[in-house]
Design a protein around this motif. Structure first.
Motif, PDB file in Angstrom:
ATOM      1  N   TRP A   1      38.261  -3.698  28.705  1.00 17.78           N
ATOM      2  CA  TRP A   1      37.223  -4.245  27.840  1.00 17.78           C
ATOM      3  C   TRP A   1      37.343  -5.756  27.878  1.00 17.78           C
ATOM      4  O   TRP A   1      38.426  -6.302  27.656  1.00 17.78           O
ATOM      5  CB  TRP A   1      37.435  -3.706  26.441  1.00 17.78           C
TER       6      TRP A   1
ATOM      7  N   ARG B   1      35.327  -9.581  26.887  1.00 15.41           N
ATOM      8  CA  ARG B   1      34.247 -10.225  26.160  1.00 15.41           C
ATOM      9  C   ARG B   1      34.263 -11.731  26.382  1.00 15.41           C
ATOM     10  O   ARG B   1      35.306 -12.376  26.282  1.00 15.41           O
ATOM     11  CB  ARG B   1      34.360  -9.955  24.641  1.00 15.41           C
ATOM     12  N   SER B   2      33.081 -12.244  26.738  1.00 18.60           N
ATOM     13  CA  SER B   2      32.804 -13.690  26.804  1.00 18.60           C
ATOM     14  C   SER B   2      33.805 -14.440  27.673  1.00 18.60           C
ATOM     15  O   SER B   2      34.302 -15.513  27.287  1.00 18.60           O
ATOM     16  CB  SER B   2      32.780 -14.288  25.396  1.00 18.60           C
TER      17      SER B   2
ATOM     18  N   SER C   1      30.838 -10.401  29.867  1.00 15.52           N
ATOM     19  CA  SER C   1      31.369  -9.301  29.062  1.00 15.52           C
ATOM     20  C   SER C   1      31.104  -7.991  29.796  1.00 15.52           C
ATOM     21  O   SER C   1      30.040  -7.830  30.412  1.00 15.52           O
ATOM     22  CB  SER C   1      30.691  -9.250  27.687  1.00 15.52           C
TER      23      SER C   1
ATOM     24  N   ASP D   1      32.629  -3.507  29.990  1.00 13.06           N
ATOM     25  CA  ASP D   1      33.594  -2.472  29.655  1.00 13.06           C
ATOM     26  C   ASP D   1      33.732  -1.546  30.855  1.00 13.06           C
ATOM     27  O   ASP D   1      32.792  -1.373  31.622  1.00 13.06           O
ATOM     28  CB  ASP D   1      33.147  -1.676  28.425  1.00 13.06           C
TER      29      ASP D   1
END
Length: 245
Positions: A11, A13-14, A29, A31
């Protein structure tokens, strides 16, 4: 902060990262679900390799978060990230990156040997994958005596021998002719699916990406939609890609 989903093995993010002031990732980002094959597509220079380096703990992003099985990779120290890569991740690069002084089986068994597994057990595990990749008879050879396709099969065997949770494959067939690359990818995808191994596969080739369960596209370090890369064949039988948005 939004917590990672329980269904996601990886996972991020950013993610933001630059190389010598040149942006490589600009807020990516994504997953990756447990057991899936995810293709990261885009032209050369789009940030695919930097993204895989961040996801695998080889590189700490300048901004953003990376989680593996609910554990933050981006806050780990160098020693913990090294242990994570050794014990849980496999890596296949465009260049085989073999140790020239080691034999074929030693190169394939290297992750196990580094974990302290006995030579007998490590050699047995490596031999099983070398046989599946049709290079078992070359177990005692050294890399300089082998063809490029054979060396790349060793790198695939090395990744699989370690029984990783995730394999990161960065343009794994870039140095191979199309037929050799296709055979290698079939073996890799079949093996990982049968063993429940998650794969993050970076490629600029649409035929390679078609083997994945899901695809995300990058362009200039950002995720994009509506990207197509028509496959074409160059004079050596490899794919030459163009990009339209």
């Amino acid at each position: 902060m939004v917590a990672p989903s329980d269904n996601d093995m990886l996972w991020a993010r950013s993610l933001q990262h630059s190389h010598n002031g040149s942006p490589a990732l600009g807020g990516v980002s994504l997953d990756v679900r447990d057991g899936e094959i995810l293709a990261v597509t885009g032209p050369r220079g789009s940030g695919k390799t930097t993204l895989l380096h961040c996801l695998s703990g080889q590189l700490v992003p300048q901004e953003g978060e990376v989680w593996f099985n609910g554990v933050p990779v981006h806050t780990m120290g160098p020693r913990m990230r090294e242990q994570l890569r050794r014990d849980r991740f496999g890596w296949i690069a465009a260049d085989p990156q073999l140790v020239p002084e080691l034999t074929t089986w030693e190169n394939a068994a290297l992750p196990l040997l580094l974990r302290g597994v006995s030579h007998r057990a490590a050699k047995k595990a490596a031999a099983e994958w070398l046989d599946r990749l049709d290079i078992g008879p070359l177990a005692e050879e050294r890399p300089h005596t082998l063809l490029q396709a054979q060396r790349q099969r060793i790198s695939v065997a090395r990744a699989l021998t370690a029984s990783p949770s995730v394999i990161f494959a960065d343009e794994p067939t870039a140095s191979l002719h199309r037929a050799e690359g296709a055979q290698l990818l079939r073996t890799l995808t079949t093996a990982t699916r049968s063993h429940g191994i998650t794969v993050v596969l970076a490629t600029h080739d649409t035929e390679t990406a078609a083997l994945a369960d899901r695809t995300v596209a990058l362009l200039d370090g950002r995720r994009v939609t509506g990207v197509t890369q028509p496959a074409a064949t160059d004079t050596e039988g490899r794919s030459a890609c163009s990009l339209s948005v």
